[in-house]
Write a protein that holds these residues in place. Sequence first.
Motif, PDB file in Angstrom:
ATOM      1  N   ARG A 251       0.847  -1.192   0.000  1.00  0.00           N
ATOM      2  CA  ARG A 251       0.000   0.000   0.000  1.00  0.00           C
ATOM      3  C   ARG A 251       0.883   1.241   0.000  1.00  0.00           C
ATOM      4  O   ARG A 251       1.753   1.404   0.851  1.00  0.00           O
ATOM      5  N   PRO A 252       0.671   2.139  -0.957  1.00  0.00           N
ATOM      6  CA  PRO A 252       1.490   3.357  -1.030  1.00  0.00           C
ATOM      7  C   PRO A 252       1.291   4.256   0.189  1.00  0.00           C
ATOM      8  O   PRO A 252       0.275   4.174   0.879  1.00  0.00           O
TER       9      PRO A 252
ATOM     10  N   GLN B 160      -5.353   6.187  -1.503  1.00  0.00           N
ATOM     11  CA  GLN B 160      -6.792   6.174  -1.758  1.00  0.00           C
ATOM     12  C   GLN B 160      -7.117   5.283  -2.960  1.00  0.00           C
ATOM     13  O   GLN B 160      -8.106   4.551  -2.951  1.00  0.00           O
ATOM     14  N   LEU B 161      -6.276   5.360  -3.984  1.00  0.00           N
ATOM     15  CA  LEU B 161      -6.455   4.516  -5.164  1.00  0.00           C
ATOM     16  C   LEU B 161      -6.288   3.045  -4.774  1.00  0.00           C
ATOM     17  O   LEU B 161      -7.095   2.190  -5.151  1.00  0.00           O
ATOM     18  N   TRP B 162      -5.247   2.747  -4.005  1.00  0.00           N
ATOM     19  CA  TRP B 162      -5.025   1.376  -3.525  1.00  0.00           C
ATOM     20  C   TRP B 162      -6.236   0.874  -2.736  1.00  0.00           C
ATOM     21  O   TRP B 162      -6.725  -0.226  -2.966  1.00  0.00           O
TER      22      TRP B 162
ATOM     23  N   GLY C 233       0.153  -3.191  -7.237  1.00  0.00           N
ATOM     24  CA  GLY C 233       0.566  -1.805  -7.142  1.00  0.00           C
ATOM     25  C   GLY C 233      -0.424  -0.869  -7.796  1.00  0.00           C
ATOM     26  O   GLY C 233      -1.309  -1.286  -8.545  1.00  0.00           O
ATOM     27  N   VAL C 234      -0.271   0.403  -7.479  1.00  0.00           N
ATOM     28  CA  VAL C 234      -1.058   1.463  -8.100  1.00  0.00           C
ATOM     29  C   VAL C 234      -0.131   2.639  -8.365  1.00  0.00           C
ATOM     30  O   VAL C 234       0.879   2.812  -7.675  1.00  0.00           O
ATOM     31  N   ARG C 235      -0.470   3.415  -9.370  1.00  0.00           N
ATOM     32  CA  ARG C 235       0.297   4.621  -9.692  1.00  0.00           C
ATOM     33  C   ARG C 235      -0.575   5.500 -10.582  1.00  0.00           C
ATOM     34  O   ARG C 235      -1.666   5.106 -10.993  1.00  0.00           O
ATOM     35  N   PHE C 236      -0.070   6.667 -10.871  1.00  0.00           N
ATOM     36  CA  PHE C 236      -0.743   7.566 -11.799  1.00  0.00           C
ATOM     37  C   PHE C 236       0.181   7.825 -12.970  1.00  0.00           C
ATOM     38  O   PHE C 236       1.367   8.107 -12.786  1.00  0.00           O
TER      39      PHE C 236
END
Length: 169
Positions: A5-6, A13-15, A39-42
Amino acid sequence: MHELRPTTEREAQLWDAAATVPDPEIPVISIADLGILRGVRFDGEQPVITITPTYSGCPAMETISTDVKTAVEQAGFPRPSIDLVLHPAWTTDWMTETGKQQLEEYGIAPPRREARSSGPIPLTLSAPVTCPRCKSRNTYKLSHFGSTSCKALYSCRDCHEPFDYFKVH
């Protein structure tokens, strides 16, 4: 909290939005606890969610991708992209302890590794699997494949109930 989790607020919030998605084959466990959410990113303003299937032919990935997009959009992140990553290959080591506990409470024996002097190795065919219902180790394998390819079918000699065992990958 999950180690992937970032820590930045927007990515967290995205995670969190993606992590609400349950596995369609085992609805009591989230894709985060199963270890599929990687993972998540923009990319600029576009949210990108990285997922890894439990195996390359997993039929649930289309449903998971759709469910993740829906959850992320409902959380206020428009036009999400799903990044399906096959390498490194998913492993049961990516499952959280919470996820393993959820599997057991649902009636599926969680994956485990047997420790030997040379270190941890995958569960062998002869090693007993603990029954998730009565906790007996007096069990035996009925079939190498259970309700899905990820699981084997076992039976308990004590409570006489069949159960799935989530195989070590």
